[in-house]
Scaffold this motif. Structure first.
Motif, PDB file in Angstrom:
ATOM      1  N   ALA A  67      44.449  34.824  54.266  1.00 64.44           N
ATOM      2  CA  ALA A  67      43.459  34.774  53.294  1.00 64.44           C
ATOM      3  C   ALA A  67      43.404  33.080  53.277  1.00 64.44           C
ATOM      4  O   ALA A  67      42.200  32.676  52.853  1.00 64.44           O
ATOM      5  N   LEU A  68      44.470  32.353  53.548  1.00 63.74           N
ATOM      6  CA  LEU A  68      44.218  30.802  53.121  1.00 63.74           C
ATOM      7  C   LEU A  68      45.151  30.214  53.944  1.00 63.74           C
ATOM      8  O   LEU A  68      46.422  30.646  53.942  1.00 63.74           O
TER       9      LEU A  68
ATOM     10  N   THR B 114      38.719  37.650  40.226  1.00 58.70           N
ATOM     11  CA  THR B 114      38.232  37.973  41.821  1.00 58.70           C
ATOM     12  C   THR B 114      38.543  37.030  42.614  1.00 58.70           C
ATOM     13  O   THR B 114      38.465  37.187  43.964  1.00 58.70           O
ATOM     14  N   ASN B 115      39.315  36.021  42.090  1.00 62.77           N
ATOM     15  CA  ASN B 115      39.321  34.743  42.923  1.00 62.77           C
ATOM     16  C   ASN B 115      40.674  33.941  42.726  1.00 62.77           C
ATOM     17  O   ASN B 115      41.066  33.919  41.615  1.00 62.77           O
ATOM     18  N   LEU B 116      41.209  33.335  43.657  1.00 55.14           N
ATOM     19  CA  LEU B 116      42.567  32.308  43.463  1.00 55.14           C
ATOM     20  C   LEU B 116      41.889  31.104  43.940  1.00 55.14           C
ATOM     21  O   LEU B 116      40.976  31.061  44.905  1.00 55.14           O
ATOM     22  N   PHE B 117      42.388  29.924  43.303  1.00 56.04           N
ATOM     23  CA  PHE B 117      41.748  28.419  43.548  1.00 56.04           C
ATOM     24  C   PHE B 117      43.154  27.649  43.861  1.00 56.04           C
ATOM     25  O   PHE B 117      43.968  27.764  42.857  1.00 56.04           O
TER      26      PHE B 117
ATOM     27  N   LEU C   1      48.324  27.339  42.315  1.00 52.57           N
ATOM     28  CA  LEU C   1      47.357  28.406  42.550  1.00 52.57           C
ATOM     29  C   LEU C   1      46.860  29.029  41.385  1.00 52.57           C
ATOM     30  O   LEU C   1      47.701  29.348  40.345  1.00 52.57           O
ATOM     31  N   GLU C   2      45.511  29.111  40.799  1.00 48.38           N
ATOM     32  CA  GLU C   2      44.949  29.590  39.724  1.00 48.38           C
ATOM     33  C   GLU C   2      44.183  30.743  39.752  1.00 48.38           C
ATOM     34  O   GLU C   2      43.417  30.927  40.872  1.00 48.38           O
TER      35      GLU C   2
ATOM     36  N   SER D 197      39.869  28.319  48.451  1.00 47.90           N
ATOM     37  CA  SER D 197      40.013  29.481  47.355  1.00 47.90           C
ATOM     38  C   SER D 197      40.062  30.718  48.415  1.00 47.90           C
ATOM     39  O   SER D 197      39.601  30.501  49.348  1.00 47.90           O
ATOM     40  N   ALA D 198      40.116  31.795  47.602  1.00 47.66           N
ATOM     41  CA  ALA D 198      39.954  33.036  48.247  1.00 47.66           C
ATOM     42  C   ALA D 198      39.838  34.078  47.553  1.00 47.66           C
ATOM     43  O   ALA D 198      40.065  33.919  46.147  1.00 47.66           O
TER      44      ALA D 198
END
Length: 235
Positions: free
Chosen positions: A168-169, A127-130, A122-123, A138-139
């Motif tokens: 979230a994911l 405001t976002n994780l991918f 996860l990166e 993503s979330a």
């Protein structure tokens, strides 16, 4: 400059269950991670590994990593060990993180890599994780505040990720070359960031349904014995 990612319990039984292997590793932001069993990987402003690294400080009980001075800096922490849960157990990885600044696209990250050569990477932006290995997952999250992220898996094939207790994911572990480890920190050459890591922890605990089964099975025995018994769990 191209971006490159450097970071690529009990048995289930209602009758007198036997204990399975469980463990819990917890970093609380009170010391440098390499002093608590983590392996540090870091590079300087020219990308030379083993030199430099992020500017590291401690503020209000959190480790602050500042790599704003160069996109070539990485500074992350790994622990290698068998990590998979057995049947009737649950793998949990949990961290509390505040992202102050990510001027580019993404820079900080976390990863978990299962014993069977699969993983989740996860990166984070501000405001976002991918999910790097899955590419399309993503979330979003609110900027400029601490968030508690938690990844759970029963089989290290599928996982659920929550942010501050809210789902979230949902995703899957993907093939990866280096198994049996977890990692977190400033993981990308090609980006910069300032992040605050309040804690990072992971481990294997009893599956909730198995623990309920154990407790329900033990209640009649406790009633007959009329003797207090202390049940301890690492969850």
């Amino acid at each position: 400059m191209s971006r490159s990612t450097v970071l690529l319990v009990f048995a289930v039984a209602c009758a007198l269950p036997a204990a399975a292997d469980e463990y819990w590793v917890s970093y609380q932001g009170n010391d440098f991670p390499e002093n608590e069993g983590w392996t540090r990987t870091f590079s300087d402003k020219n990308g030379v590994f083993g030199q430099g690294g992020a500017i590291r400080t401690f503020e209000n009980g959190a480790l602050v990593l500042d790599s704003l001075r160069s996109v070539m800096i990485v500074d992350f922490y790994e622990m290698s060990r068998p990590i998979d849960p057995d049947p009737g157990e649950l793998f949990i990885m949990r961290w509390r993180l505040k992202i102050d600044s990510v001027p580019g696209h993404r820079d900080p990250g976390v990863g978990v890599f299962a014993d069977a050569f699969t993983g989740v990477s996860l990166e984070f932006s501000e405001t976002n994780l991918f999910s790097r290995l899955e590419q399309t997952f993503s979330a979003n999250f609110e900027p400029d505040v601490f968030h508690v992220f938690e990844l759970r898996s029963y089989d290290m094939a599928a996982y659920e990720l929550s942010i501050d207790g809210t789902p979230a994911l949902i995703g899957r572990f993907m093939p990866i070359g280096n198994p049996s480890r977890v990692a977190w920190g400033d993981v990308i050459q090609g980006g910069t960031s300032v992040t605050r890591w309040d804690y990072f922890e992971f481990g294997v605990v009893p599956e909730p349904s198995a623990l309920l089964c154990i407790l329900s099975g033990s209640l009649p025995l406790l009633a007959k014995r009329r003797k207090p018994t202390l049940l301890r769990s690492k969850s």
